[in-house]
Write a protein that holds these residues in place. Sequence first.
Motif, mmCIF file in Angstrom:
data_model
loop_
_atom_site.group_PDB
_atom_site.id
_atom_site.type_symbol
_atom_site.label_atom_id
_atom_site.label_comp_id
_atom_site.label_asym_id
_atom_site.label_seq_id
_atom_site.Cartn_x
_atom_site.Cartn_y
_atom_site.Cartn_z
ATOM 1 N N PRO A 1 0.844 -1.200 0.000
ATOM 2 C CA PRO A 1 0.000 0.000 0.000
ATOM 3 C C PRO A 1 0.877 1.247 0.000
ATOM 4 N N THR A 2 0.551 2.302 -0.781
ATOM 5 C CA THR A 2 1.335 3.525 -0.923
ATOM 6 C C THR A 2 1.185 4.405 0.286
ATOM 7 N N LEU A 3 2.298 5.117 0.621
ATOM 8 C CA LEU A 3 2.308 6.032 1.752
ATOM 9 C C LEU A 3 2.305 7.485 1.315
ATOM 10 N N PHE A 4 2.461 7.770 -0.042
ATOM 11 C CA PHE A 4 2.571 9.162 -0.512
ATOM 12 C C PHE A 4 1.417 9.459 -1.458
ATOM 13 N N SER A 5 1.146 10.727 -1.538
ATOM 14 C CA SER A 5 0.102 11.193 -2.472
ATOM 15 C C SER A 5 0.686 11.301 -3.881
ATOM 16 N N PRO A 6 -0.124 11.345 -4.902
ATOM 17 C CA PRO A 6 0.403 11.479 -6.295
ATOM 18 C C PRO A 6 1.169 12.778 -6.502
ATOM 19 N N GLN A 7 0.785 13.851 -5.864
ATOM 20 C CA GLN A 7 1.496 15.119 -6.038
ATOM 21 C C GLN A 7 2.913 15.027 -5.494
ATOM 22 N N LEU A 8 3.040 14.369 -4.350
ATOM 23 C CA LEU A 8 4.366 14.260 -3.771
ATOM 24 C C LEU A 8 5.263 13.374 -4.619
ATOM 25 N N LYS A 9 4.687 12.353 -5.207
ATOM 26 C CA LYS A 9 5.481 11.505 -6.094
ATOM 27 C C LYS A 9 5.997 12.270 -7.303
ATOM 28 N N ALA A 10 5.141 13.096 -7.862
ATOM 29 C CA ALA A 10 5.578 13.891 -9.027
ATOM 30 C C ALA A 10 6.718 14.808 -8.656
ATOM 31 N N MET A 11 6.660 15.450 -7.478
ATOM 32 C CA MET A 11 7.721 16.343 -7.023
ATOM 33 C C MET A 11 9.019 15.576 -6.839
ATOM 34 N N MET A 12 8.930 14.394 -6.337
ATOM 35 C CA MET A 12 10.129 13.594 -6.132
ATOM 36 C C MET A 12 10.758 13.207 -7.481
ATOM 37 N N ARG A 13 9.950 12.880 -8.433
ATOM 38 C CA ARG A 13 10.501 12.532 -9.771
ATOM 39 C C ARG A 13 11.217 13.740 -10.410
ATOM 40 N N ILE A 14 10.595 14.901 -10.278
ATOM 41 C CA ILE A 14 11.221 16.108 -10.856
ATOM 42 C C ILE A 14 12.544 16.401 -10.185
ATOM 43 N N ARG A 15 12.589 16.247 -8.851
ATOM 44 C CA ARG A 15 13.832 16.523 -8.137
ATOM 45 C C ARG A 15 14.924 15.530 -8.512
ATOM 46 N N ASN A 16 14.574 14.278 -8.655
ATOM 47 C CA ASN A 16 15.561 13.275 -9.045
ATOM 48 C C ASN A 16 16.139 13.563 -10.436
ATOM 49 N N LYS A 17 15.277 13.988 -11.371
ATOM 50 C CA LYS A 17 15.760 14.329 -12.724
ATOM 51 C C LYS A 17 16.695 15.535 -12.685
ATOM 52 N N TYR A 18 16.345 16.495 -11.841
ATOM 53 C CA TYR A 18 17.183 17.691 -11.719
ATOM 54 C C TYR A 18 18.546 17.337 -11.181
ATOM 55 N N GLN A 19 18.620 16.477 -10.177
ATOM 56 C CA GLN A 19 19.889 16.078 -9.590
ATOM 57 C C GLN A 19 20.728 15.287 -10.583
ATOM 58 N N ALA A 20 20.103 14.457 -11.408
ATOM 59 C CA ALA A 20 20.846 13.678 -12.409
ATOM 60 C C ALA A 20 21.451 14.582 -13.475
ATOM 61 N N LEU A 21 20.698 15.551 -13.934
ATOM 62 C CA LEU A 21 21.224 16.507 -14.940
ATOM 63 C C LEU A 21 22.358 17.321 -14.373
ATOM 64 N N LYS A 22 22.267 17.689 -13.115
ATOM 65 C CA LYS A 22 23.313 18.488 -12.490
ATOM 66 C C LYS A 22 24.607 17.707 -12.392
ATOM 67 N N LYS A 23 24.517 16.425 -12.050
ATOM 68 C CA LYS A 23 25.719 15.602 -11.969
ATOM 69 C C LYS A 23 26.386 15.455 -13.327
ATOM 70 N N ARG A 24 25.597 15.307 -14.365
ATOM 71 C CA ARG A 24 26.171 15.190 -15.720
ATOM 72 C C ARG A 24 26.919 16.469 -16.122
ATOM 73 N N ARG A 25 26.376 17.617 -15.802
ATOM 74 C CA ARG A 25 27.032 18.879 -16.165
ATOM 75 C C ARG A 25 28.336 19.049 -15.418
ATOM 76 N N ILE A 26 28.341 18.645 -14.133
ATOM 77 C CA ILE A 26 29.566 18.780 -13.333
ATOM 78 C C ILE A 26 30.643 17.842 -13.861
ATOM 79 N N SER A 27 30.281 16.628 -14.219
ATOM 80 C CA SER A 27 31.260 15.683 -14.753
ATOM 81 C C SER A 27 31.811 16.131 -16.099
ATOM 82 N N ALA A 28 30.993 16.751 -16.937
ATOM 83 C CA ALA A 28 31.464 17.251 -18.244
ATOM 84 C C ALA A 28 32.432 18.399 -18.084
ATOM 85 N N ASN A 29 32.175 19.302 -17.159
ATOM 86 C CA ASN A 29 33.075 20.444 -16.934
ATOM 87 C C ASN A 29 34.395 19.996 -16.369
#
Length: 418
Positions: A39-67
Motif C-alpha cells: 500500500p502507498t504512503l505518498f500522495s500522487p502530487q508528492l510523487k511527481a515532485m520527487m521525480r522532478i527533483r531526481n531528474k534535476y539532480q541527475a542533470l546536475k551531476k552530468r554537467r559537473i562531470s562534463a566540466n
Amino acid sequence: MPKMRDNELSNGGLESPADEEEEGEEEEKEITVPNPSSPTLFSPQLKAMMRIRNKYQALKKRRISANSAAPASPRANAPEVFTFEQLAAQKKKRRRKSRVLFPSDSRKFLPKEKERSRAKPFLILFSIIVFLQVYNAIENLDDHVVKYDLEGLEKTLGREVFGQKRGVETLMEHLRDYLSTYSHKRPLALSVHGPSGVGKSHLGRLLARHFRSVVGDQLVVQYFALYNCPPSESPGQCAADLTARVAQVVARAEADERVPVVVLDEAQAMRPPVLDALLELLRPDQSNEFLNVVYVLLGSLGHEEIVRHVLQNSSSSSSSSSSSSSFWKGQEDDMEDVIRGSLAEQHPLWAEMDVVALTLLEKSHVVECFLEEMTREGFYPDLGHVDQLAGELSYYSAGGRQYSQNGCKQVVAKVNLL
C-alpha cells in the motif's frame, strides 16, 4: 519526510548547490521506491515532485562531470581584448559571398531588357534638325557660287588664257572660297603678276566681262592706271577719284546684296598716293559694305624674279610635256613667296594681298595664240605657216625648252601683216 519539509520551508524553498547535493545523496539513501504491491504512503502530487527533483539532480551531476573532464583554458577567466585583426577578419568573412554556380545542363535565362529611354526619340529628332541645318547651309553656299557662275568663268579662262593653267586654278580657288558667302571680315585682294605678253590684261578683260554679265555693269569697276590717272594729273586727285568710285559701287552692291568686283590694270604704273588709297580700302576695320569687295590688281611688277626662277628651275623638271602647269605645280609656292617679298619692299600694299603668279609661255603656247588670232581674223590656219611665224619670235632656252621673251604680245602685229 516531515524533516525534509521543515528544511525546505526554513530555506524559503531555495537551496544552495552544496545543500542540494547533500540532500540528494541523503534522499537517495532514505527514499526507496515502494513496492507497487504494497500500500502507498505518498500522495500522487508528492510523487511527481520527487521525480522532478531526481531528474534535476541527475542533470546536475552530468554537467559537473562534463566540466571536470574538459581542459581548463588559461584565458577562460581573462578579460577579452579588442584588436583590429579581429575586425579585419570579421570584415573578410562578411565580404565573402557564395558564388552561384549554374549547372552545365541547366537553362540560363537572360535578364529582361531595360525599359526604352524616352530621350532617344528626342536625340534622333535633334540629329535630324542639325543635319537639315548643315545641308541647308551647304545649299546656300552653292547658291552663292551659282549666282556668280564661277564654273562658266573657269571654263572661259581655261579656254582663252593659254599656258596659265596653274595660275587660273589658283585664281579660281580664291574666288570660289570668297564668293561662297556674302558676309566677310575683310575684302579679297588678288595681285596677278607676270612678264610681258603672258595674258594679264586679257585675263582682266575676261574677268570684267564675266562679272558684268552676272552682277551688272554698275557693280564692276575696270580701272586702267595710265588711262584713268595719266602722268599729267595729280596723284592725290587720282586717289580721291578712285576712292569715290569704289564707294559708289559698294553702296549700290550693299543694297543688292552682291559682291562688287574692282579690276585695276597696269599696277606697275600706279603712284604711291593711289597705292595708299587702296591700302586704306583694304583695312578690316571698315563698314560692312567695304568688306565685301573683290580687288584684282594686274601688273608686271616682279617679272624679273619670275623669269629668273623659271630659267633656273626649268632644268630640274624631267618631264618632256609641253604644258608648263605640271612644271609649276611644285614651284609656284616658292615663286610667289619670292615675288611677295620683293613687292613688299616697294609698298606695304603688296603685303596685304594674295599673289597669283603667271609664268613664261613656251613656244607651243605661242602657236596656240597664232591659231586663235588667225581664226578670229578669218585666215585659214596653216600649221606650217604658223610654225614659221612663231619661229620668228625671240625665246629663252633652258632645260630643253623654249620660253617666249615677249609672250604673245607680237602675235597680233604678225597676223596683221598677213
